[in-house]
Design a protein around this motif. Structure first.
Motif, PDB file in Angstrom:
ATOM      1  N   THR A   1     -28.653  63.461  60.511  1.00 26.01           N
ATOM      2  CA  THR A   1     -29.439  63.837  61.688  1.00 26.01           C
ATOM      3  C   THR A   1     -29.825  65.312  61.624  1.00 26.01           C
ATOM      4  O   THR A   1     -30.982  65.672  61.871  1.00 26.01           O
ATOM      5  N   ARG A   2     -28.859  66.169  61.283  1.00 25.09           N
ATOM      6  CA  ARG A   2     -29.151  67.608  61.165  1.00 25.09           C
ATOM      7  C   ARG A   2     -30.178  67.880  60.066  1.00 25.09           C
ATOM      8  O   ARG A   2     -31.105  68.660  60.251  1.00 25.09           O
ATOM      9  N   THR A   3     -30.011  67.211  58.937  1.00 26.28           N
ATOM     10  CA  THR A   3     -30.938  67.398  57.809  1.00 26.28           C
ATOM     11  C   THR A   3     -32.338  66.956  58.198  1.00 26.28           C
ATOM     12  O   THR A   3     -33.316  67.668  57.942  1.00 26.28           O
ATOM     13  N   LEU A   4     -32.449  65.793  58.823  1.00 24.92           N
ATOM     14  CA  LEU A   4     -33.763  65.278  59.224  1.00 24.92           C
ATOM     15  C   LEU A   4     -34.425  66.181  60.263  1.00 24.92           C
ATOM     16  O   LEU A   4     -35.635  66.414  60.211  1.00 24.92           O
ATOM     17  N   LYS A   5     -33.638  66.699  61.199  1.00 23.44           N
ATOM     18  CA  LYS A   5     -34.192  67.611  62.214  1.00 23.44           C
ATOM     19  C   LYS A   5     -34.771  68.852  61.545  1.00 23.44           C
ATOM     20  O   LYS A   5     -35.888  69.274  61.850  1.00 23.44           O
ATOM     21  N   SER A   6     -34.033  69.416  60.612  1.00 20.34           N
ATOM     22  CA  SER A   6     -34.497  70.598  59.880  1.00 20.34           C
ATOM     23  C   SER A   6     -35.754  70.280  59.073  1.00 20.34           C
ATOM     24  O   SER A   6     -36.704  71.065  59.037  1.00 20.34           O
ATOM     25  N   MET A   7     -35.766  69.116  58.441  1.00 17.78           N
ATOM     26  CA  MET A   7     -36.920  68.724  57.634  1.00 17.78           C
ATOM     27  C   MET A   7     -38.160  68.517  58.508  1.00 17.78           C
ATOM     28  O   MET A   7     -39.270  68.871  58.109  1.00 17.78           O
ATOM     29  N   GLU A   8     -37.955  67.980  59.687  1.00 20.40           N
ATOM     30  CA  GLU A   8     -39.072  67.766  60.615  1.00 20.40           C
ATOM     31  C   GLU A   8     -39.613  69.109  61.086  1.00 20.40           C
ATOM     32  O   GLU A   8     -40.839  69.321  61.138  1.00 20.40           O
ATOM     33  N   GLU A   9     -38.716  70.045  61.392  1.00 22.47           N
ATOM     34  CA  GLU A   9     -39.135  71.376  61.832  1.00 22.47           C
ATOM     35  C   GLU A   9     -39.918  72.123  60.744  1.00 22.47           C
ATOM     36  O   GLU A   9     -40.816  72.901  61.038  1.00 22.47           O
ATOM     37  N   LYS A  10     -39.581  71.854  59.481  1.00 19.82           N
ATOM     38  CA  LYS A  10     -40.272  72.504  58.358  1.00 19.82           C
ATOM     39  C   LYS A  10     -41.553  71.779  57.957  1.00 19.82           C
ATOM     40  O   LYS A  10     -42.259  72.210  57.054  1.00 19.82           O
ATOM     41  N   GLY A  11     -41.833  70.664  58.611  1.00 19.01           N
ATOM     42  CA  GLY A  11     -43.059  69.924  58.314  1.00 19.01           C
ATOM     43  C   GLY A  11     -42.988  69.054  57.072  1.00 19.01           C
ATOM     44  O   GLY A  11     -44.019  68.687  56.514  1.00 19.01           O
ATOM     45  N   LEU A  12     -41.782  68.693  56.653  1.00 21.38           N
ATOM     46  CA  LEU A  12     -41.615  67.856  55.464  1.00 21.38           C
ATOM     47  C   LEU A  12     -41.715  66.374  55.781  1.00 21.38           C
ATOM     48  O   LEU A  12     -42.117  65.569  54.931  1.00 21.38           O
ATOM     49  N   ILE A  13     -41.327  66.011  57.007  1.00 22.28           N
ATOM     50  CA  ILE A  13     -41.321  64.607  57.419  1.00 22.28           C
ATOM     51  C   ILE A  13     -41.898  64.469  58.818  1.00 22.28           C
ATOM     52  O   ILE A  13     -41.982  65.450  59.569  1.00 22.28           O
ATOM     53  N   ILE A  14     -42.276  63.244  59.127  1.00 30.35           N
ATOM     54  CA  ILE A  14     -42.615  62.888  60.505  1.00 30.35           C
ATOM     55  C   ILE A  14     -41.875  61.585  60.823  1.00 30.35           C
ATOM     56  O   ILE A  14     -41.607  60.789  59.939  1.00 30.35           O
ATOM     57  N   LYS A  15     -41.542  61.424  62.083  1.00 29.70           N
ATOM     58  CA  LYS A  15     -40.867  60.206  62.539  1.00 29.70           C
ATOM     59  C   LYS A  15     -41.849  59.392  63.363  1.00 29.70           C
ATOM     60  O   LYS A  15     -42.582  59.941  64.181  1.00 29.70           O
ATOM     61  N   LYS A  16     -41.840  58.089  63.122  1.00 26.82           N
ATOM     62  CA  LYS A  16     -42.697  57.175  63.888  1.00 26.82           C
ATOM     63  C   LYS A  16     -41.866  55.972  64.301  1.00 26.82           C
ATOM     64  O   LYS A  16     -40.956  55.564  63.576  1.00 26.82           O
ATOM     65  N   LYS A  17     -42.199  55.412  65.456  1.00 26.06           N
ATOM     66  CA  LYS A  17     -41.511  54.191  65.893  1.00 26.06           C
ATOM     67  C   LYS A  17     -41.761  53.091  64.869  1.00 26.06           C
ATOM     68  O   LYS A  17     -42.855  52.963  64.336  1.00 26.06           O
ATOM     69  N   ASN A  18     -40.723  52.317  64.623  1.00 27.83           N
ATOM     70  CA  ASN A  18     -40.829  51.197  63.699  1.00 27.83           C
ATOM     71  C   ASN A  18     -41.599  50.076  64.406  1.00 27.83           C
ATOM     72  O   ASN A  18     -41.147  49.575  65.436  1.00 27.83           O
ATOM     73  N   PRO A  19     -42.773  49.662  63.866  1.00 27.21           N
ATOM     74  CA  PRO A  19     -43.555  48.618  64.536  1.00 27.21           C
ATOM     75  C   PRO A  19     -42.845  47.265  64.551  1.00 27.21           C
ATOM     76  O   PRO A  19     -43.117  46.433  65.412  1.00 27.21           O
ATOM     77  N   ASP A  20     -41.923  47.057  63.609  1.00 23.84           N
ATOM     78  CA  ASP A  20     -41.190  45.785  63.551  1.00 23.84           C
ATOM     79  C   ASP A  20     -39.961  45.769  64.444  1.00 23.84           C
ATOM     80  O   ASP A  20     -39.401  44.716  64.727  1.00 23.84           O
ATOM     81  N   ASP A  21     -39.510  46.970  64.837  1.00 25.59           N
ATOM     82  CA  ASP A  21     -38.309  47.103  65.664  1.00 25.59           C
ATOM     83  C   ASP A  21     -38.509  48.329  66.547  1.00 25.59           C
ATOM     84  O   ASP A  21     -38.321  49.455  66.109  1.00 25.59           O
ATOM     85  N   GLY A  22     -38.911  48.100  67.784  1.00 23.51           N
ATOM     86  CA  GLY A  22     -39.240  49.191  68.704  1.00 23.51           C
ATOM     87  C   GLY A  22     -38.112  50.182  68.921  1.00 23.51           C
ATOM     88  O   GLY A  22     -38.346  51.315  69.333  1.00 23.51           O
TER      89      GLY A  22
END
Length: 156
Positions: free
Chosen positions: A64-85
């Motif tokens: 979770t910490r790694t993903l948060k940092s990666m999102e803040e740096k613009g490396l990843i984006i999170k999107k809702k899973n269309p198959d599982d809301g």
């Protein structure tokens, strides 16, 4: 490394590898954890966040910490899973894909460098030993042996 335990050798080697990767990643404002995560996200279809932790062998809180940092740096984006809301898919941004390629080339360079210094036979032996250790652990054969089985295996 004669007379040292298997876990001592593996831990010391992994710590050296980890330190080396972190030193390299620091040159690019990243960490080994970031690079490892980039390599484990499907670059085309994204990856469910719940699948990343088990895939990488990382606890959810660390991920979770790694993903948060990666999102803040613009490396990843999170999107809702269309198959599982309820679920979230992690996607690499274009910048994340660039850094993923850099991480991949770093890992390839490390592997090629090691392979230059050992024979193909030793490489295959290393793979077999590592796979055997993993299999014995996964099948819970390490601490579930009876004392008689252990004594017998020492004689063989």
């Amino acid at each position: 490394m004669k007379n040292k335990s298997i876990d001592y050798i593996l831990r010391g080697t992994w710590q050296a590898i980890s330190r080396m990767y972190n030193e390299e990643a620091t040159k690019y404002g990243a960490t080994m954890a970031t690079g490892f995560t980039l390599l484990n996200i499907d670059k085309e279809n994204g990856t469910p966040s719940t699948a990343l932790g088990p895939k990488m062998g990382i606890e959810a809180t660390s991920l979770t910490r790694t993903l948060k940092s990666m999102e803040e740096k613009g490396l990843i984006i999170k999107k809702k899973n269309p198959d599982d809301g309820r679920g979230v898919l992690i996607y690499l941004t274009d910048y994340g894909k660039e850094k993923r390629a850099l991480s991949k080339s770093t890992v390839i360079q490390f592997n090629e460098s090691i392979k230059k210094h050992i024979s193909d036979e030793k490489w295959q032996n290393f793979i077999e030993v590592a796979e055997t250790i993993n299999r014995l652990i996964q099948e819970k054969e390490i601490f579930n042996q009876s004392e008689n089985e252990i004594a017998k295996s020492k004689k063989d």
